[in-house]
Every structure is written in structure tokens, then in C-alpha cells.
Design a protein around this motif. Structure first.
Motif, PDB file in Angstrom:
ATOM      1  N   GLN A  83      46.034 -23.801  -3.662  1.00 14.10           N
ATOM      2  CA  GLN A  83      45.476 -24.097  -4.974  1.00 14.10           C
ATOM      3  C   GLN A  83      44.100 -23.442  -5.144  1.00 14.10           C
ATOM      4  N   SER A  84      43.305 -23.486  -4.056  1.00 15.28           N
ATOM      5  CA  SER A  84      41.965 -22.911  -4.138  1.00 15.28           C
ATOM      6  C   SER A  84      42.039 -21.394  -4.342  1.00 15.28           C
ATOM      7  N   ALA A  85      43.166 -20.806  -3.942  1.00 12.11           N
ATOM      8  CA  ALA A  85      43.315 -19.362  -4.129  1.00 12.11           C
ATOM      9  C   ALA A  85      44.045 -19.051  -5.425  1.00 12.11           C
ATOM     10  N   GLY A  86      44.271 -20.076  -6.234  1.00 11.38           N
ATOM     11  CA  GLY A  86      44.865 -19.855  -7.546  1.00 11.38           C
ATOM     12  C   GLY A  86      46.380 -19.923  -7.571  1.00 11.38           C
ATOM     13  N   LEU A  87      46.969 -20.392  -6.480  1.00 13.13           N
ATOM     14  CA  LEU A  87      48.429 -20.480  -6.413  1.00 13.13           C
ATOM     15  C   LEU A  87      48.852 -21.910  -6.727  1.00 13.13           C
ATOM     16  N   ASN A  88      49.994 -22.066  -7.383  1.00 17.44           N
ATOM     17  CA  ASN A  88      50.493 -23.420  -7.629  1.00 17.44           C
ATOM     18  C   ASN A  88      50.823 -24.071  -6.282  1.00 17.44           C
ATOM     19  N   PRO A  89      50.334 -25.303  -6.043  1.00 15.66           N
ATOM     20  CA  PRO A  89      50.523 -25.919  -4.716  1.00 15.66           C
ATOM     21  C   PRO A  89      51.986 -26.127  -4.347  1.00 15.66           C
ATOM     22  N   ILE A 117      64.854 -18.945  12.549  1.00 19.35           N
ATOM     23  CA  ILE A 117      65.844 -19.459  11.594  1.00 19.35           C
ATOM     24  C   ILE A 117      65.192 -20.428  10.604  1.00 19.35           C
ATOM     25  N   LEU A 118      64.330 -21.325  11.129  1.00 24.66           N
ATOM     26  CA  LEU A 118      63.665 -22.287  10.247  1.00 24.66           C
ATOM     27  C   LEU A 118      62.757 -21.568   9.257  1.00 24.66           C
ATOM     28  N   GLY A 119      62.066 -20.528   9.728  1.00 23.43           N
ATOM     29  CA  GLY A 119      61.187 -19.740   8.864  1.00 23.43           C
ATOM     30  C   GLY A 119      62.004 -19.058   7.770  1.00 23.43           C
ATOM     31  N   ARG A 120      63.148 -18.518   8.161  1.00 29.51           N
ATOM     32  CA  ARG A 120      64.009 -17.815   7.211  1.00 29.51           C
ATOM     33  C   ARG A 120      64.478 -18.770   6.104  1.00 29.51           C
ATOM     34  N   ALA A 121      64.823 -20.008   6.504  1.00 27.18           N
ATOM     35  CA  ALA A 121      65.270 -21.004   5.534  1.00 27.18           C
ATOM     36  C   ALA A 121      64.161 -21.299   4.529  1.00 27.18           C
ATOM     37  N   ALA A 122      62.928 -21.459   5.048  1.00 28.84           N
ATOM     38  CA  ALA A 122      61.804 -21.779   4.160  1.00 28.84           C
ATOM     39  C   ALA A 122      61.556 -20.628   3.190  1.00 28.84           C
ATOM     40  N   ILE A 123      61.686 -19.386   3.678  1.00 31.55           N
ATOM     41  CA  ILE A 123      61.486 -18.220   2.800  1.00 31.55           C
ATOM     42  C   ILE A 123      62.546 -18.210   1.698  1.00 31.55           C
ATOM     43  N   ALA A 124      63.788 -18.521   2.105  1.00 34.44           N
ATOM     44  CA  ALA A 124      64.868 -18.541   1.122  1.00 34.44           C
ATOM     45  C   ALA A 124      64.571 -19.551   0.021  1.00 34.44           C
ATOM     46  N   LYS A 125      63.951 -20.681   0.416  1.00 34.88           N
ATOM     47  CA  LYS A 125      63.645 -21.706  -0.581  1.00 34.88           C
ATOM     48  C   LYS A 125      62.520 -21.242  -1.510  1.00 34.88           C
ATOM     49  N   VAL A 126      61.441 -20.684  -0.917  1.00 33.78           N
ATOM     50  CA  VAL A 126      60.310 -20.253  -1.743  1.00 33.78           C
ATOM     51  C   VAL A 126      60.760 -19.227  -2.781  1.00 33.78           C
ATOM     52  N   ASN A 127      61.734 -18.402  -2.407  1.00 27.31           N
ATOM     53  CA  ASN A 127      62.243 -17.411  -3.357  1.00 27.31           C
ATOM     54  C   ASN A 127      62.738 -18.058  -4.645  1.00 27.31           C
ATOM     55  N   LEU A 128      63.182 -19.313  -4.549  1.00 26.80           N
ATOM     56  CA  LEU A 128      63.697 -20.013  -5.738  1.00 26.80           C
ATOM     57  C   LEU A 128      62.716 -21.053  -6.280  1.00 26.80           C
ATOM     58  N   ASN A 129      61.545 -21.214  -5.619  1.00 27.33           N
ATOM     59  CA  ASN A 129      60.568 -22.209  -6.091  1.00 27.33           C
ATOM     60  C   ASN A 129      59.984 -21.822  -7.445  1.00 27.33           C
ATOM     61  N   ALA A 130      59.650 -22.846  -8.212  1.00 29.49           N
ATOM     62  CA  ALA A 130      58.946 -22.619  -9.468  1.00 29.49           C
ATOM     63  C   ALA A 130      57.703 -23.487  -9.469  1.00 29.49           C
ATOM     64  N   PRO A 131      56.635 -23.064 -10.129  1.00 29.87           N
ATOM     65  CA  PRO A 131      55.416 -23.885 -10.157  1.00 29.87           C
ATOM     66  C   PRO A 131      55.708 -25.255 -10.789  1.00 29.87           C
ATOM     67  N   LEU A 132      55.148 -26.295 -10.210  1.00 28.21           N
ATOM     68  CA  LEU A 132      55.344 -27.643 -10.752  1.00 28.21           C
ATOM     69  C   LEU A 132      53.985 -28.265 -11.028  1.00 28.21           C
ATOM     70  N   THR A 133      53.931 -29.088 -12.052  1.00 28.01           N
ATOM     71  CA  THR A 133      52.677 -29.777 -12.365  1.00 28.01           C
ATOM     72  C   THR A 133      52.931 -31.282 -12.378  1.00 28.01           C
ATOM     73  N   PRO A 134      52.176 -32.005 -11.565  1.00 29.20           N
ATOM     74  CA  PRO A 134      52.379 -33.448 -11.540  1.00 29.20           C
ATOM     75  C   PRO A 134      51.853 -34.109 -12.803  1.00 29.20           C
ATOM     76  N   GLY A 135      52.554 -35.137 -13.236  1.00 28.52           N
ATOM     77  CA  GLY A 135      52.074 -35.907 -14.371  1.00 28.52           C
ATOM     78  C   GLY A 135      51.029 -36.918 -13.904  1.00 28.52           C
ATOM     79  N   GLU A 136      50.343 -37.546 -14.861  1.00 33.25           N
ATOM     80  CA  GLU A 136      49.337 -38.541 -14.492  1.00 33.25           C
ATOM     81  C   GLU A 136      49.764 -39.904 -14.992  1.00 33.25           C
ATOM     82  N   THR A 137      49.488 -40.942 -14.178  1.00 32.95           N
ATOM     83  CA  THR A 137      49.793 -42.292 -14.641  1.00 32.95           C
ATOM     84  C   THR A 137      48.541 -43.152 -14.502  1.00 32.95           C
TER      85      THR A 137
END
Lengths: 664, 130
Positions: A83-89, A117-137
Motif C-alpha cells: 500500500q505504501s508503494a501505491g499498490l492495492n493491498p 509449486i506453492l509459489g507457482r500457485a500464488a502467482i497463478a492467483k495474483v494473475n486473476l486478482n483484482a483490487p479490492l476496497t474494504p467498506g467501513e462500518t
């Protein structure tokens, strides 16, 4: 296409000892989307985080994968860095190559392969990640403490002093809990009532504390900051606000044969009663199981003698609904039943008692007025045998007892033995022990005083059998250091019974969705670093409901839990979890499967107008998720037959991509 | 010698199914034992000596035959160690050896009288003969 950075952590030798981290970084460099892949000794250190920060900036990264420890440990750290580098957390993924890899493997080759293998799985997931914004309550600035023993009282006082309103719910007619039943407290021997009752009064008079005695929590809904709780106020048949606590009714009630639970049923009370003189609130309660008026309609003596006109036989249980931001469980403990321990003759002889019963016998407000007399014949006992570890430290495969050490027994037994010798120097006191465990400030000194100054006979060994003969109790035990079997003619045998969580703890945990261990103690979020929080957000733990504890430790933990509650209530808004479910309305077929499986009641159905492709309009019933209530468990995504329901951050497509990457 | 001791210990652990490492040395078995005064080595010592591989003295001890096999120690052990099963395993190790039978069937007729329950004879054969 994403631009992904991969960062492999050595964790000193924790990972690098079993995983060839350089080979992992090299192998992952050629995965789709990866533009940079590197390794470093401690990724979580400032230097490591700076490295990630720089890499994000220089390479215009759109997502990162950190191969390190469990996400429970440092996911939050790396999300902040991103986040500090401007990336969505939420563009950060962790591949757990420590707990799931280096710690469980010994072979470098296998460990390295799995890490890749575990690293490869995580990369595969990030490829499909989209930025998310938490709501406030928003946060409801009020706390609920369940249980009014010393733990609950202390937590409530500390929260109230910080300026937040607190409700204490106590199932008994008075607060005070187990400590109110004790005589003296170790290791300073100050009287329990003298130090507890001022706190009870302080709680009662505090402007921010409301005591709901004789009440039970019935239902809990909602989530951190926004709990809705149903509390049942049981009918006490006495108007709480009018009763002056004069006690006249408790003297005049003709029903005298009610076992007095406060004195562990060693004497009787009336059907209308005030548990003890310093009870808070000092209000009478009618026991509906014994009251003649309530059972047959013929009596009414208490109503006649009550000058304040506080008796109301028509009172009904009342259900109230309240909102809270935080909930503290302080449900406490009970001694386990001694009935399965036939060898100690607890059910056969009145003179075999538990330590809590002994506590009442020594208490000036107890059934004997503080004189140590045998329950069977009221005579003064001359030989007393204390048996430690009854039901504690048993094997999981043993037919009875608990596996854990109950922790408080060594010290209270030393106290009992010492007080007995102090008041009655003509008594012989034996304590049979396996180990004497006294880890606490001034604790071992206290135990040594019992031995050296008060002449208590400490015998290393266990009692094997107690058999009543005439008015004596024949105690057969082993003295391991003398290698002898002892036969002692005792007048009183006191069993240091193991303690267990109160029965109300398990149903409460279910209502709170808080986790418990196999012994029904509440589980803490982290055994060392988050000891007063439940893993369920907004739920905190105070006292013996989390594990056996003495009073000093309970009070410290109660204060710690209060500090955590204050920290939560001081916030105006809470960031929610953006990884919540969402329904694709075009795919939803309105079947209600998701609504039925949702444990949080977050899904409702609405009927909406849709413009169809052929330009007609149609009314369709579709699911809608309340994102503030959804906890992201994913049950609905599995239940949905049409694939309309998906979890943000954990979409089915992302999980499948991970599986594919692993199986490649 | 060392090997022999290990072999004997292994055999005792295998036939008894007991794990002496579960013992927390509370002594409740010896506190509960009705034959305590008759025994040279007491139940808790049996457990400890087997754990240490100190088998020889146990093989020679009269304690093997003084144990009543009442199983009070097994019933009351908080750690589920089952000391009586160890005593039985050591006893079996002795009587299974050639010439170590302590009760031969042809000795029985002269021991019989009307008072003796048949069950006692059966259990004595089980305990003292292979």
C-alpha cells in the motif's frame, strides 16, 4: 496482463535450511506475468520491506507474491508495504513456504520442489486478482461482559473507567462468582470478601456499568463493532428497583429446606433468598422450584412481610435486545464432579469433601460460622488428609479426569493446610502430592512456610484408597520417598478437585462463533502474542474461561482484555473485510440455497425488474449479500447450483487456477 | 548382556502393551495395592525398573507371585499406565521358560478341598503355568 514481483524469504535458516531459496526465486522468474524474482534473508525486516517497496516502484508492479511464513503471521505486514508503494493491498499473495514446507520437510530437494509449486500457485492467483476496497462500518460504543466473577467485574470496571458503558450479564442472582465463596486468598492471606466486595460495590455504583443479574445471554448476532444480543432477564418475582434488601422475607419464608448452593449444599436456605450478606445487587430472589406460593398458590408470607411491597408473583421472564461493539467472555470455572472417583469415597462419606467445600467450612459466613467441623457429626477433626491432583493431569485415555494441570490446587491446598494448623494446632495435617507447583511471586516461599513454620506433613505420593470405617476414614497411600505404604486414620479428607470451564461456555462459544479447545476452554487468537482475544473479531477473553488461573493472573488478564476492548471502542469506524460474497444477478436462479446455508444471515432475496435481451422486462427473484454482515466464509459459493455466487479475493476461478498451477 | 536386557524389555513391553513412559510417578498404584506389604518391588517400582531396563531383579523377585492381579492399580492409574499388565508380562517371561512352571496339573488334586472355588484353580493355572 499483470506485472508480478516474486520475493522469496530465507527467514534466517528457518526456510533457507530446508529450501534452496535461490533455486525457488530462479524457477519462479519464468512463470507467466512475473517480471522480477528475488530472495532476501528477512523479508519482514525494514530492509526487506524497502526492497519490495523499491521493486514495486521501479518495475511498475501490479501484484506481488511473497514466499515466506504463514499469512497469519505477516500478510498484514506485506499488504501495508504494498500500500505504501501505491499498490492495492489485495494484490498481495503469500506462499507459505515455512509452516507448510520447510518446517514439515527434512529433505532439501523435496522442500525446494514444494516451495516452487506453492509459489507457482500464488502467482497463478495474483494473475486473476483484482483490487479490492474494504467498506467501513460504525462501532457501537458499548461493551458486554458475560460473567460477573472477579474477571468480569475487573474487565467491566476498567472499560467503564475509560468512559465506555458496559453491561455485565450474570446468571446468578448476585455478581462475585467463585471468589465470593473463598475464605482467604494466597499468598498474602487477605480475606477474599474484604478485597472483592468493594469492587462489587464499585461496579454497582459506577455510572457506566449496568449489572444484569439473574440473566442469561440467549442469542448473539452481528459482527465486530455491531453485535446484537438477546438477554433473558429471568423472573426473580421481586421488583429489583423497589426491594431494599432488608432480608425480612428471607427470615420469614416458611420453606426452609432448600439446599443452599452458595454453601455447596452443606446447609439450607429459604425459597426466597439473598445468596450472601454482601450480594450485589442486594435484592431477594424467589426460587420457583421451591416456593409454595408459586407452586400451589397457597402461602404469600413474603408478600405480607415485605414493607416495600416488592414481591410480585406474576413476574415473567423478560427478553431484552441490546447492541454492543465488543463482547468479553468471562464465564469462569467449576470444580469437576468427584462422583466418578469411587476410590476416594466422596459419595459414601460426608467427611470426604472438595477444597471448595473446605473453603466454605473455614469461612466465617459459611455453614459452620468459620469453625472447622466435620459435616457428618459436627465434631472437630484431628487428622486431616489433603489429596492433590484429583482428576488433574490424567491421561487422555484414562476413564476419568482432565489432561491438564488445574494450576491453582497446589497453592490453595498449602493455604488450607497452613490455616488449619494456625487455627487448630492440635490437628495433624497431611498433604499428598505428586509435584508441588508454585510458579508465582511469593508462591514457593508460601508453600515452604506451610512446611517449615506450620508443620504440615507433605508426603510425596498419591492416596490410593479411602474407606469409611465407623466414624473414621481409612486412608491408604504411598509414601514414595520412604518406599512405604501408609495407613492413616483420618477424620476429614479434602480432595483438590480439578477445575473445568463452566457449562455455559460451549453454547456461548457457538453463539459467538468463537473457537474452543477439546477441554471447552476458549482458544486465544495467539497463545503468546494475542492471549486475551478470541480469533473471532470483537470477542475477548477474561479469566478462567480461557484456562485455569489464580486470582492475580485473572485480574491481570481481565485488565488486558479491557485494554483491547477500549482500543476497539475508541475507533469510530472499522474497516471491513472486502473478501465478501457477491451474487451475479443475471446468473442467480432464485433458489434460496445460499440463504439457507449462510451462518450469518447475510443473504436476503429481492424481487427486481430486469430488462431482458428481447427488450421485454421481467420480474426475477435474486440473492443480495449484505457486505457488512458477510464474513467471507464461502459456504454460499459452494451451495449455489448456478455458479452465481462468488467470493471476492477467493473466486472459484482463482482457486481453480491455483489447483491447475499445483497440478501442472 | 546389554542386548539381552534390551531384548527382554522389548518383549515385556510388547506382551503387556504398556508404555512406561506415560507414568508421571505419582505412586497411586502403590498407594492402592492391597498386596503392597507382601511385595518386594512395588507396582510403581515395576514400572520404573522396566522403563530403565532393570529386568533381572524383577525376574527373580517373589513379587511376581504376590501380585493378586486384582487390577486396582490399572483401574485407578490416572495416566492409564496399567502396572498389573507389566507384572503379568514379566511373570509370563519367567514361566514360559523351560522348567519354570510353578503349578503342574498333577499337583492340583491334592490341593483340592470343598472350600476352594474352581475359578481359583483356573486362574492359578493361568497365572503360574504356561
Amino acid at each position: 496482463m499483470q506485472r508480478i514481483g516474486v520475493f522469496v524469504c530465507h527467514c534466517g535458516t528457518n526456510i533457507a535450511g530446508t529450501v534452496d531459496v535461490k533455486a525457488v526465486a530462479e524457477a519462479l522468474r519464468y512463470e507467466p506475468g512475473v517480471v522480477i524474482s528475488t530472495e532476501y534473508q528477512y523479508m519482514c525486516s525494514q530492509a526487506g520491506q524497502d526492497m519490495i517497496h523499491e521493486a514495486i516502484r521501479e518495475n511498475n508492479l501490479t501484484g506481488i507474491v511473497v514466499c515466506s511464513c504463514s499469512p497469519r503471521m505477516h500478510e498484514a505486514t506485506f499488504r501495508k508495504t504494498a500500500q505504501s508503494a501505491g499498490l492495492n493491498p489485495y494484490m498481495v499473495e503469500i506462499a507459505n513456504i515455512r509452516e507448510q514446507c520447510s518446517w514439515v520437510h527434512k529433505d532439501m530437494e523435496i522442500g525446494t520442489e514444494k516451495a516452487i509449486i506453492l509459489g507457482r500457485a500464488a502467482i497463478a492467483k495474483v494473475n486473476l486478482n483484482a483490487p479490492l476496497t474494504p467498506g467501513e462500518t460504525p462501532v457501537t460504543k458499548r461493551a458486554l461482559v458475560i460473567g460477573g466473577g472477579i474477571a468480569g467485574i475487573q474487565t467491566a470496571l476498567d472499560i467503564a473507567d475509560a468512559g465506555f458503558p458496559v453491561d455485565i450479564v450474570e446468571t446468578k442472582p448476585t455478581i462475585g462468582g467463585k471468589m465470593a465463596q473463598l475464605d482467604k486468598t494466597f499468598p498474602t492471606l487477605d480475606c477474599a470478601a474484604c478485597i472483592l466486595t468493594p469492587k462489587m460495590v464499585e461496579a454497582a455504583q459506577h455510572e457506566n456499568i449496568r449489572i444484569l443479574s439473574y440473566s442469561e445471554v440467549q442469542d448473539i448476532k452481528g459482527f465486530v463493532g455491531n453485535f446484537t444480543v438477546q438477554i433473558k432477564k429471568k423472573a426473580r418475582y421481586v421488583k429489583e428497583d423497589i426491594c431494599t434488601g432488608c432480608g425480612l422475607c428471607t427470615e420469614k419464608c416458611p420453606q426452609k429446606k432448600v439446599p443452599n448452593e452458595f454453601n455447596l449444599e452443606m446447609d439450607n436456605r429459604r425459597a426466597i433468598y439473598i445468596p450472601f450478606a454482601q450480594a450485589v445487587p442486594k435484592v431477594a430472589t424467589i426460587d420457583p422450584n421451591y416456593c409454595t406460593m408459586l407452586k400451589t398458590g397457597k402461602c404469600g408470607v413474603c408478600a405480607k412481610v415485605c414493607t416495600a411491597k416488592a414481591i410480585d408473583y406474576t413476574q415473567k421472564d423478560e427478553i431484552m435486545e441490546e447492541k454492543y461493539g465488543a463482547i468479553v467472555a468471562a464465564t469462569g470455572f467449576n470444580p469437576i464432579s468427584m462422583k466418578p472417583f469411587d476410590e476416594y469415597a466422596y459419595s459414601q462419606s460426608k467427611d470426604v469433601i472438595t477444597s471448595l467445600e473446605f473453603e466454605r467450612l473455614m469461612n466465617a459466613a459459611g455453614p459452620t460460622g468459620g469453625k472447622l467441623l466435620r459435616p457428618s457429626d459436627g465434631k472437630h477433626p484431628h487428622t486431616i488428609v489433603f489429596v492433590q491432583c484429583v482428576g488433574s493431569r490424567c491421561s487422555a485415555h484414562a476413564s476419568k479426569g482432565k489432561e491438564y494441570c488445574s494450576k491453582i490446587c497446589c497453592m490453595y491446598t498449602a493455604k488450607h493446610a497452613m490455616l488449619t494448623r494456625d487455627k487448630y494446632p492440635d490437628t495433624d495435617v497431611y498433604v499428598f502430592y505428586i509435584d508441588v507447583r508454585t510458579p508465582g511471586k511469593n508462591f514457593d516461599e508460601f508453600y515452604r512456610r506451610a512446611v517449615e513454620e506450620y508443620g504440615v506433613h507433605y508426603v510425596k505420593g498419591m492416596v490410593g484408597k479411602v474407606s469409611p470405617e465407623g466414624d473414621k476414614l481409612m486412608v491408604q497411600a504411598s509414601d514414595l520417598l520412604a518406599d512405604k505404604q501408609l495407613h492413616i486414620e483420618a477424620d476429614l479428607v479434602v480432595l483438590a478437585a480439578a477445575i473445568e470451564p463452566d457449562m455455559s461456555a460451549r453454547p456461548l462459544a457457538t453463539m459467538l462463533t468463537a473457537s474452543m479447545d477439546t477441554n471447552d476452554f476458549f482458544t486465544e487468537a495467539h497463545p503468546k502474542l494475542r492471549p486475551v482475544e478470541s480469533p473471532t473479531a470483537g470477542v475477548f477473553l477474561s479469566g478462567a474461561c480461557q484456562g485455569p488461573k489464580d486470582i492475580p493472573e485473572t485480574v491481570s488478564q481481565a485488565g488486558a482484555a479491557a485494554a483491547k476492548v477500549i482500543g476497539l471502542l475508541a475507533k469510530d469506524k472499522l474497516k471491513g473485510n472486502p473478501c465478501v460474497a457477491g451474487s451475479d444477478e443475471w446468473m442467480c436462479n432464485g433458489c434460496s440455497s445460499c440463504e439457507r446455508v449462510c451462518p450469518y444471515g447475510a443473504i436476503t432475496y429481492v424481487t427486481k425488474e430486469f430488462r431482458m435481451p428481447d427488450r421485454t422486462t421481467a420480474l426475477r427473484r435474486v440473492a443480495q449479500v449484505n457486505e457488512a454482515v458477510c464474513q467471507g466464509c464461502g459456504a454460499c459459493t459452494v451451495a449455489c447450483p448456478s455458479g452465481a455466487m462468488d467470493l471476492k479475493g477467493f473466486a472459484s476461478s482463482q482457486i481453480m487456477a491455483e489447483v491447475d498451477a499445483i497440478c501442472k | 548382556m546389554e542386548n539381552n536386557t534390551n531384548r527382554m524389555k522389548e518383549q515385556i513391553l510388547r506382551t503387556s502393551g504398556v508404555n512406561p513412559l506415560k507414568c508421571m510417578r505419582c505412586g497411586k498404584c502403590s498407594g492402592t495395592c492391597p498386596a503392597y506389604d507382601e511385595m518386594e518391588y512395588h507396582p510403581h517400582e515395576f514400572v520404573y525398573m522396566v522403563e530403565r531396563g532393570d529386568i533381572e531383579p524383577l525376574l527373580k523377585s517373589e513379587s511376581l507371585y504376590k501380585c493378586l492381579s486384582c487390577f486396582a492399580c490399572v483401574d485407578r492409574c490416572p495416566r492409564d499406565v496399567e502396572p498389573a499388565k507389566l507384572v503379568e508380562a514379566v511373570r509370563l517371561m519367567v514361566i514360559r521358560q523351560q522348567g519354570q512352571n510353578h503349578l503342574k496339573p498333577d499337583q492340583i488334586p491334592e490341593m483340592l478341598d470343598d472350600e476352594l472355588p474352581q475359578q481359583a484353580i483356573v486362574s492359578a493355572l493361568r497365572k503360574y503355568a504356561k
